[in-house]
Design an enzyme around this catalytic site. Sequence first.
Site, short mmCIF file in Angstrom:
data_model
loop_
_atom_site.label_atom_id
_atom_site.label_comp_id
_atom_site.label_asym_id
_atom_site.label_seq_id
_atom_site.Cartn_x
_atom_site.Cartn_y
_atom_site.Cartn_z
N SER A 22 29.07 41.29 44.44
CA SER A 22 29.56 42.67 44.55
C SER A 22 30.26 43.07 43.26
O SER A 22 30.67 42.22 42.46
CB SER A 22 30.52 42.77 45.74
N GLU B 155 33.20 45.84 41.62
CA GLU B 155 34.32 46.74 41.95
C GLU B 155 34.51 47.80 40.87
O GLU B 155 34.42 47.51 39.68
CB GLU B 155 35.59 45.88 42.09
N ASP C 293 50.48 48.04 46.02
CA ASP C 293 51.72 48.01 45.24
C ASP C 293 52.07 49.44 44.88
O ASP C 293 51.29 50.10 44.19
CB ASP C 293 51.50 47.25 43.91
N PHE D 55 47.69 42.93 32.21
CA PHE D 55 47.22 42.87 33.61
C PHE D 55 47.63 41.55 34.25
O PHE D 55 48.10 41.51 35.37
CB PHE D 55 45.69 42.84 33.59
N HIS E 117 32.59 38.30 43.07
CA HIS E 117 32.95 39.73 43.11
C HIS E 117 33.45 40.06 41.70
O HIS E 117 34.43 39.49 41.24
CB HIS E 117 34.06 39.94 44.14
#
Length: 281
Positions: free
Chosen positions: A8, A10, A102, A210, A260
């Site tokens: 998959s 994102e 968040d 990140f 993913h």
Amino acid sequence: MSQERRYSFEFFPTKTEAGHEKLMGVARQLAGYNPDFFSCTYGAGGSTRDRTLNTVLQLESEVKVAAAPHLSCVGDTKADLRALIGEYQAAGIKRIVALRGDLPSGMGMASGELRYASDLVEFIRQESGDHFHLEVAAYPEMHPQAQNFEADLANFVHKVKAGADSAITQYFFNADSYFYFVERVQKMGVDIPVVPGIMPITNYSKLARFSDACGAELPRWIRKQLEAYGDDTASIQAFGEDVITRMCEQLLQGGAPGLHFYTLNQAEPSLAIWNNLKLPR
Ligand code: FAD
């Protein structure tokens, strides 16, 4: 754990029309690889509610790939969540990535009627039964706010038992942390697929920022190498592709039930890894 592998990609919903058109182009390109589904992130507190909804609907109707909205509960009321879940169900969406989320700093932590992702999973099940395949988040290197690793494992198991069908991990650069996590939760009775989340490496400073924020460890040998490349993006990308391809090989050989990709709305970095791995099209 199921042996069937799934793949998959994102995306995040964009703010501008130009960004959206670019995203749809990337999605069309990735659709040619027959992924099992696309997913689209959600801004905690509902900041991307309409954009996530519209992106998911367009991915399904125009790009013809099943699409899963992410949905977070922190900062949203039950009434907001009920309405959105109803819209997704009515539109024929079959999968949701259910998260706590968040809130941006300054907006408080515990606002909203549902406190944890496990509460959201329970709520979606109450509202819509088994209509949705529910994905939840997993943290092989521990969620940054967890009390400790053992407590985080117990909370993950509780979330799965609340009604999750599968999980996607936070990204990591250390396959052992993934294998250890999966082994531990399996011993605690979890038998759903835990799919590794893969972050291609394309930019050092963004990745370092990140990683600090989400608690993913950037190992010293990778950090040092990336630092040494400075502004040489071609070398950063070649090194990143090599490192991530090797880690994915290790993951798949070790039994990971799929991958993913966190695409950050770019096709090439994920596809380079996909092609190196000779994944099915
Ligand atoms: P939870 O599972 O609720 O866990 C959060 C923390 O609470 C953990 O430390 C856990 O140990 C602890 N905890 C859980 N239950 C209990 C309990 N009963 N008692 C005490 N402590 C408890 N964020 C977004 O805003 N939008 C997105 O679209 C998005 N997509 C994501 C996709 C993936 C695959 C992943 C891995 C993360 C994503 N995130 C997203 C980030 C995520 O929202 C944050 O990591 C958030 O801090 C935690 O969400 P969670 O669903 O894992 O929370």
